[in-house]
Design a protein around this motif. Structure first.
Motif, PDB file in Angstrom:
ATOM      1  N   ARG A 186       0.899  -1.290   0.077  1.00 13.47           N
ATOM      2  CA  ARG A 186      -0.154   0.141  -0.095  1.00 13.47           C
ATOM      3  C   ARG A 186       0.907   1.265  -0.049  1.00 13.47           C
ATOM      4  NH1 ARG A 186      -4.714   1.970   3.992  1.00 13.47           N
ATOM      5  NH2 ARG A 186      -3.971   4.132   4.166  1.00 13.47           N
ATOM      6  N   ILE A 187       0.470   2.194  -1.023  1.00 13.82           N
ATOM      7  CA  ILE A 187       1.483   3.424  -0.920  1.00 13.82           C
ATOM      8  C   ILE A 187       0.397   4.468  -0.542  1.00 13.82           C
ATOM      9  CG2 ILE A 187       2.541   5.013  -2.531  1.00 13.82           C
ATOM     10  CD1 ILE A 187       3.532   2.742  -3.911  1.00 13.82           C
ATOM     11  N   ASP A 188       0.940   5.128   0.633  1.00 12.40           N
ATOM     12  CA  ASP A 188       0.053   6.575   1.123  1.00 12.40           C
ATOM     13  C   ASP A 188       0.301   7.429   0.246  1.00 12.40           C
ATOM     14  OD1 ASP A 188      -1.843   5.203   2.700  1.00 12.40           O
ATOM     15  OD2 ASP A 188      -0.020   5.002   4.179  1.00 12.40           O
ATOM     16  N   ARG A 189      -0.276   8.348   0.083  1.00 11.62           N
ATOM     17  CA  ARG A 189      -0.087   9.672  -0.749  1.00 11.62           C
ATOM     18  C   ARG A 189      -0.746  11.065  -0.080  1.00 11.62           C
ATOM     19  NH1 ARG A 189      -2.575   8.849  -6.556  1.00 11.62           N
ATOM     20  NH2 ARG A 189      -4.463   8.272  -5.438  1.00 11.62           N
ATOM     21  N   SER A 190      -0.277  12.100  -0.423  1.00 12.57           N
ATOM     22  CA  SER A 190      -0.653  13.349   0.186  1.00 12.57           C
ATOM     23  C   SER A 190      -0.500  14.555  -1.011  1.00 12.57           C
ATOM     24  CB  SER A 190      -0.147  13.799   1.595  1.00 12.57           C
ATOM     25  OG  SER A 190      -0.290  12.692   2.384  1.00 12.57           O
ATOM     26  N   LEU A 191      -1.343  15.559  -0.446  1.00  9.83           N
ATOM     27  CA  LEU A 191      -1.119  16.927  -1.477  1.00  9.83           C
ATOM     28  C   LEU A 191      -0.037  17.709  -0.731  1.00  9.83           C
ATOM     29  CD1 LEU A 191      -2.656  17.680  -3.869  1.00  9.83           C
ATOM     30  CD2 LEU A 191      -4.271  19.137  -2.393  1.00  9.83           C
ATOM     31  N   TYR A 192       0.893  17.852  -1.553  1.00  9.88           N
ATOM     32  CA  TYR A 192       1.927  18.991  -1.323  1.00  9.88           C
ATOM     33  C   TYR A 192       2.287  19.861  -1.911  1.00  9.88           C
ATOM     34  CZ  TYR A 192       3.936  14.656   1.453  1.00  9.88           C
ATOM     35  OH  TYR A 192       3.932  13.605   2.240  1.00  9.88           O
ATOM     36  N   ALA A 193       2.707  20.909  -1.212  1.00  6.22           N
ATOM     37  CA  ALA A 193       3.160  22.176  -1.786  1.00  6.22           C
ATOM     38  C   ALA A 193       4.374  23.016  -0.997  1.00  6.22           C
ATOM     39  CB  ALA A 193       2.156  23.196  -1.841  1.00  6.22           C
TER      40      ALA A 193
END
Length: 295
Positions: free
Chosen positions: A160-167
């Motif tokens: 499982r690869i967790d992802r997030s919104l980055y800036a």
């Protein structure tokens, strides 16, 4: 269809009286467990599990067959251990297809380490994106995050690869704040090409999808990480590639919205699915896990 996998799914659900707990134990998505139970029920022509939104329980047929399934799995595991204990030394040739970014950034290193432990095994790694039928592509194993399946291949979930919104903090400080995914239409979006411009978010178990306009797109996530750090815009990035002490990035963009995870699976050509070289490679990848980009 892999009957042993379906039997294991049924066995896990029966022990936990829960699809979600069975999925967690087996490191699978709940939808995969549901699919495997349905395949097993269709195969034997009987309902094994009652399920609704609040309760999971065995049917009469499920209770009766659980004892048999338990015996089958114990016999299988005993026999399989006997086989693998006599095939520790593996040799021959193997071709493995890996998504481009995953190969450059992580999996390539894992397969290299595996090859060093098995000097008599020759491994060719092929970097390419998109779902591919390993039988037609003439590879033993093809790794992918796409949900597609093929008649000539067996599926096994690896990670499982967790992802997030980055800036970057620079970008956030210079641009208007975001309160909902629709605000992304007014921002620079950095798009991972294999996933495409359709971005999905979850809030209160409700899914929201928007199609962003790519200010910049790449099939290499390291490129997107660099562009994000430089203040080029907002990107969905895999969490494992972000160093824990990275002070240039701010993950808390739309913090009330969750980015659904990816599931990396192996598509294995069916005629080699039990080959010791394939089994040992997949066991190694699954048990080792993805290393961070910056070790």
């Amino acid at each position: 269809m892999d009957i042993i996998k379906n039997l294991r799914a049924f066995h896990a659900v029966a022990r936990h009286n829960s699809f979600s707990m069975a999925a967690s134990e087996m490191n699978l998505a709940p939808s995969v467990i549901t699919k495997r139970i349905s395949q097993l029920e269709n195969l034997i022509g009987a309902t094994l599990i009652y399920r609704n939104s609040r309760h999971v329980s065995l049917t009469e047929s499920g209770t009766r067959n659980l004892v048999i399934v338990d015996e089958i799995l114990q016999n299988f595991d005993h026999s399989w251990r006997h086989i693998t204990e006599n095939t520790k030394s593996i040799s021959g040739k193997m071709k493995v297809a890996v998504p481009t970014s995953l190969g450059f950034m992580s999996v390539g290193r894992l397969i290299w380490k595996f090859s060093q432990d098995h000097p008599d095994l020759s491994i060719e790694v092929i970097l390419r994106d998109g779902p591919r039928d390993p039988r037609l592509e003439k590879v033993d194993v093809s790794l992918t995050a796409h949900p597609d399946s093929f008649d000539g291949a067996s599926d096994e979930v690896l990670w499982r690869i967790d992802r997030s919104l980055y800036a970057s903090r620079i970008y956030i400080n210079k641009n208007s704040p975001l309160e909902s995914p629709h605000d992304l239409y007014n921002h620079q979006c950095l798009v991972f090409s294999p996933s495409g411009p359709v971005w999905e978010f979850m809030k209160n178990r409700q899914k929201k999808s928007i199609t962003v306009t790519a200010a910049y797109a790449s099939n290499n996530m390291a490129d997107l990480l660099y562009a994000t750090r430089q203040g080029g815009g907002i990107a969905i990035l895999n969490n494992y590639i972000i160093p824990s002490n990275d002070k240039n990035l701010q993950e808390q963009v739309l913090k009330d919205y969750e980015v659904p995870p990816l599931w990396i699976k192996a598509l294995i050509r069916k005629d080699v699915v039990t080959a010791p070289r394939v089994r040992q490679l997949l066991d190694f990848l699954r048990s080792t896990g993805l290393p961070p980009l910056h070790e």
